[in-house]
Scaffold this motif. Sequence first.
Motif, PDB file in Angstrom:
ATOM      1  N   UNK A   6       0.842  -1.199   0.000  1.00  0.00           N
ATOM      2  CA  UNK A   6       0.000   0.000   0.000  1.00  0.00           C
ATOM      3  C   UNK A   6       0.873   1.243   0.000  1.00  0.00           C
ATOM      4  N   UNK A   7       0.299   2.327  -0.527  1.00  0.00           N
ATOM      5  CA  UNK A   7       0.961   3.621  -0.464  1.00  0.00           C
ATOM      6  C   UNK A   7      -0.094   4.711  -0.522  1.00  0.00           C
ATOM      7  N   UNK A   8       0.288   5.916  -0.078  1.00  0.00           N
ATOM      8  CA  UNK A   8      -0.589   7.063  -0.231  1.00  0.00           C
ATOM      9  C   UNK A   8      -1.256   7.567   1.025  1.00  0.00           C
ATOM     10  N   UNK A   9      -1.017   6.964   2.153  1.00  0.00           N
ATOM     11  CA  UNK A   9      -1.630   7.463   3.373  1.00  0.00           C
ATOM     12  C   UNK A   9      -1.049   8.803   3.785  1.00  0.00           C
ATOM     13  N   UNK A  10      -1.658   9.423   4.810  1.00  0.00           N
ATOM     14  CA  UNK A  10      -1.142  10.689   5.289  1.00  0.00           C
ATOM     15  C   UNK A  10      -2.111  11.420   6.184  1.00  0.00           C
ATOM     16  N   UNK A 109     -10.881 -12.904   2.594  1.00  0.00           N
ATOM     17  CA  UNK A 109      -9.623 -12.374   2.075  1.00  0.00           C
ATOM     18  C   UNK A 109      -8.455 -12.988   2.827  1.00  0.00           C
ATOM     19  N   UNK A 110      -7.535 -13.601   2.084  1.00  0.00           N
ATOM     20  CA  UNK A 110      -6.451 -14.356   2.687  1.00  0.00           C
ATOM     21  C   UNK A 110      -5.105 -13.645   2.620  1.00  0.00           C
ATOM     22  N   UNK A 111      -4.994 -12.627   1.798  1.00  0.00           N
ATOM     23  CA  UNK A 111      -3.736 -11.896   1.685  1.00  0.00           C
ATOM     24  C   UNK A 111      -3.966 -10.455   2.109  1.00  0.00           C
ATOM     25  N   UNK A 112      -3.012  -9.920   2.888  1.00  0.00           N
ATOM     26  CA  UNK A 112      -3.166  -8.581   3.462  1.00  0.00           C
ATOM     27  C   UNK A 112      -1.887  -7.784   3.334  1.00  0.00           C
ATOM     28  N   UNK A 113      -2.068  -6.477   3.119  1.00  0.00           N
ATOM     29  CA  UNK A 113      -0.940  -5.578   3.152  1.00  0.00           C
ATOM     30  C   UNK A 113      -0.639  -5.156   4.579  1.00  0.00           C
ATOM     31  N   UNK A 114       0.368  -4.319   4.738  1.00  0.00           N
ATOM     32  CA  UNK A 114       0.800  -3.910   6.074  1.00  0.00           C
ATOM     33  C   UNK A 114       0.004  -2.730   6.613  1.00  0.00           C
ATOM     34  N   UNK A 115      -0.751  -2.067   5.769  1.00  0.00           N
ATOM     35  CA  UNK A 115      -1.597  -0.977   6.231  1.00  0.00           C
ATOM     36  C   UNK A 115      -1.030   0.392   5.941  1.00  0.00           C
ATOM     37  N   UNK A 116      -1.924   1.344   5.732  1.00  0.00           N
ATOM     38  CA  UNK A 116      -1.555   2.735   5.481  1.00  0.00           C
ATOM     39  C   UNK A 116      -2.373   3.620   6.413  1.00  0.00           C
TER      40      UNK A 116
END
Length: 122
Positions: A6-10, A109-116
Amino acid sequence: QVQLVESGGGLVQAGESLRLSCAASGRSFVTMAWFQEAPGKEREFVAAVSWTGGSAVYADSVKGRFTLTRDNTKNTVYLQMKSLKPEDTAVYYCAARSGALATMVIDDYKSWGQGAQVTVSS
């Protein structure tokens, strides 16, 4: 196994916009979704879109404000968030599943990102 980045948080002010991106690798043709986890709350569904190209589905709380799109050539989804509210503050997780159905069920859902992290100030 699908890897998600993931990208784009803030940090933004209420009423502003933000876009999150999630790139998948390791496998194509996966349905992708976003979930949010606010402090002290359980992880909740936000939006999902199938790899087949159908319309995205949304949680009622974000309908009309968030738009989920995907670029299959890049195996990437984009969550455009507009008119952000302080209650949208949360860690946003990208998730993927191998089925074609864009479900709202977290256990699908079985695959997850690290979070933003998305923080909306009032």
